[in-house]
Scaffold this motif. Structure first.
Motif, mmCIF file in Angstrom:
data_model
loop_
_atom_site.group_PDB
_atom_site.id
_atom_site.type_symbol
_atom_site.label_atom_id
_atom_site.label_comp_id
_atom_site.label_asym_id
_atom_site.label_seq_id
_atom_site.Cartn_x
_atom_site.Cartn_y
_atom_site.Cartn_z
ATOM 1 N N ALA A 84 -2.608 16.684 1.808
ATOM 2 C CA ALA A 84 -3.406 15.603 1.220
ATOM 3 C C ALA A 84 -3.850 14.584 2.262
ATOM 4 N N PHE A 85 -3.010 14.337 3.277
ATOM 5 C CA PHE A 85 -3.410 13.397 4.325
ATOM 6 C C PHE A 85 -4.693 13.868 5.006
ATOM 7 N N GLY A 86 -4.778 15.158 5.292
ATOM 8 C CA GLY A 86 -5.956 15.688 5.970
ATOM 9 C C GLY A 86 -7.227 15.498 5.172
ATOM 10 N N ALA A 98 -9.631 5.750 8.526
ATOM 11 C CA ALA A 98 -8.816 6.937 8.782
ATOM 12 C C ALA A 98 -7.501 6.559 9.461
ATOM 13 N N LEU A 99 -7.560 5.661 10.444
ATOM 14 C CA LEU A 99 -6.339 5.239 11.135
ATOM 15 C C LEU A 99 -5.415 4.464 10.198
ATOM 16 N N GLN A 100 -5.999 3.711 9.287
ATOM 17 C CA GLN A 100 -5.172 3.017 8.293
ATOM 18 C C GLN A 100 -4.430 4.029 7.419
ATOM 19 N N ILE A 103 -1.358 5.418 9.237
ATOM 20 C CA ILE A 103 -0.198 4.537 9.139
ATOM 21 C C ILE A 103 0.435 4.643 7.753
ATOM 22 N N ARG A 104 -0.408 4.635 6.732
ATOM 23 C CA ARG A 104 0.098 4.661 5.355
ATOM 24 C C ARG A 104 0.809 5.971 5.028
ATOM 25 N N TYR A 105 0.304 7.091 5.570
ATOM 26 C CA TYR A 105 0.830 8.403 5.186
ATOM 27 C C TYR A 105 1.550 9.126 6.317
ATOM 28 N N TYR A 106 1.985 8.395 7.317
ATOM 29 C CA TYR A 106 2.646 9.066 8.440
ATOM 30 C C TYR A 106 3.849 9.884 7.979
ATOM 31 N N ARG A 221 -4.010 9.295 -3.844
ATOM 32 C CA ARG A 221 -3.014 9.302 -4.915
ATOM 33 C C ARG A 221 -2.079 10.510 -4.773
ATOM 34 N N ILE A 222 -2.646 11.659 -4.413
ATOM 35 C CA ILE A 222 -1.823 12.857 -4.208
ATOM 36 C C ILE A 222 -0.859 12.641 -3.044
ATOM 37 N N ALA A 223 -1.354 12.033 -1.968
ATOM 38 C CA ALA A 223 -0.501 11.773 -0.806
ATOM 39 C C ALA A 223 0.630 10.817 -1.166
ATOM 40 N N ASP A 224 0.317 9.773 -1.928
ATOM 41 C CA ASP A 224 1.354 8.826 -2.353
ATOM 42 C C ASP A 224 2.432 9.535 -3.176
ATOM 43 N N GLN A 225 1.997 10.365 -4.106
ATOM 44 C CA GLN A 225 2.943 11.073 -4.969
ATOM 45 C C GLN A 225 3.794 12.049 -4.163
ATOM 46 N N TYR A 226 3.188 12.688 -3.171
ATOM 47 C CA TYR A 226 3.937 13.643 -2.359
ATOM 48 C C TYR A 226 5.022 12.937 -1.545
#
Length: 339
Positions: A84-86, A98-100, A103-106, A221-226
């Motif tokens: 999902a990050f990609g 994208a850089l933000q 950081i959020r999904y590292y 949202r998918i990345a947050d849930q993952y």
């Protein structure tokens, strides 16, 4: 049971590609010795323990005889390899956005001990990484891979080669300096305390042709849930869920949260520390995640968002948001409109 950092399995796939393409080496015996399956992961969400990745990097470096193998491996990175990050990365409206997301999904990429920050300066943005716990940090080759992968991912969405203004590295200049200069496309200062990439402001703020805010909202949202699903029973996840409910009331002090979770404040702090976090870390990350969602939705005024996040007034919210993202709420909200 001790906490074992993990890394997205697709990162190991980059190394198998580099072994074949760069060195003509069959990766199968190396992966077998490291205890990592070769080939595409069974699931895009599959992860491997950092300890096994360390072994894999060591074996690959020995087999190739190349101390700079990490730098070459990262050049094979493509956004679609990173779940999902990609896809959120590809849908970003600017490189800054994208850089933000990086950081959020590292933690989607790796739960290793890394603190990534983005700071706005007068004429540039500084992307820095600090590794507070050596035992839970990526190996040197993994860090090298991450740096060139970052540039490869930037190139892919900018559709041109992105060159940092300059780069500062913590490693000494005696470690293949020419390989670093060539791979990172910038003047380099070695032996500093904090590793940092400096990017031109204009480059990061330039609208990207394929930015898609609506798609980014879904994949975010998918990345947050993952990330939440990596361990829903962690204390940090329990605190985060409770904070989401408490924030509009403004009652987010640690004593109250501890009481709601049936433990003392000192016990809560100790448990969070065992997960590599503090109470403030969880509070800040929860507020930031919600703030970005509210601003993208554009259904609330900034004053309303400040209230929903438990800030005493809009100015306090604005200062906090600038600290988190190196942008004002208004600048962040206007990013999608640039497309």
């Amino acid at each position: 049971m001790l906490y074992e950092p993990t890394t997205l399995a697709s990162l190991a796939c980059l190394l198998s590609t580099a072994l074949r393409e760069e060195y003509g080496i069959d990766p199968a015996p190396i992966f077998a010795q490291a205890g990592i399956p070769l080939g595409a992961p069974d699931s895009p969400q599959q992860r491997y323990p950092l300890s096994k990745l360390r072994v894999l990097w060591d074996l690959s470096r020995e087999a190739s005889g190349d101390e700079a193998i990490g730098l070459k491996t990262g050049t094979y990175a493509k956004p679609a390899q990173f779940y999902a990050f990609g896809y959120s990365w590809m849908a970003s409206s600017t490189l800054l956005g994208a850089l933000q997301r990086l950081i959020r999904y590292y933690k989607l990429l790796s739960t290793a001990s890394v603190q990534v920050t983005l700071t706005e300066n007068a004429d540039n943005y500084a992307l820095s990484a600090v590794f507070p716990e050596a035992s839970k940090s990526p190996p040197k080759e993994g860090i090298d891979c991450g740096m060139t992968a970052l540039l490869a991912l930037c190139d892919s969405i900018a559709e041109k080669e992105i060159r940092p203004l300059r780069v500062e590295l913590t490693c000494p200049a005696t470690v293949h300096p020419d390989a670093y200069r060539q791979a990172l496309r910038a003047p380099i200062t070695f032996g500093v305390e904090v590793g940092t990439f400096y990017f031109d402001k204009k480059t990061l703020l330039e609208p990207l042709q394929h930015g898609a805010p609506d798609i980014a909202k879904v994949t975010d949202r998918i990345a947050d849930q993952y990330i939440e699903s990596l361990d829903p029973h962690k204390v940090a996840s329990q605190v985060r869920r409770l904070l989401i409910a408490l924030l509009p009331s403004g009652k987010t002090d640690q004593e109250l949260v501890s009481k709601r979770l049936n433990r003392s404040a000192s016990t809560l702090q100790r448990q969070l520390h065992a997960e590599g976090l503090s109470y403030r870390d969880v509070l800040e990350s929860t507020r930031r995640s919600l703030a970005e969602d509210y601003l993208r939705d554009q259904k609330h005024s900034q004053a309303q968002i400040a209230y929903l996040l438990g800030f005493s007034d809009q100015s306090n919210f604005s200062r906090a948001f600038k600290r988190w993202t190196a942008m004002s709420p208004k600048q962040f909200q206007e990013q999608p409109r640039q497309n």
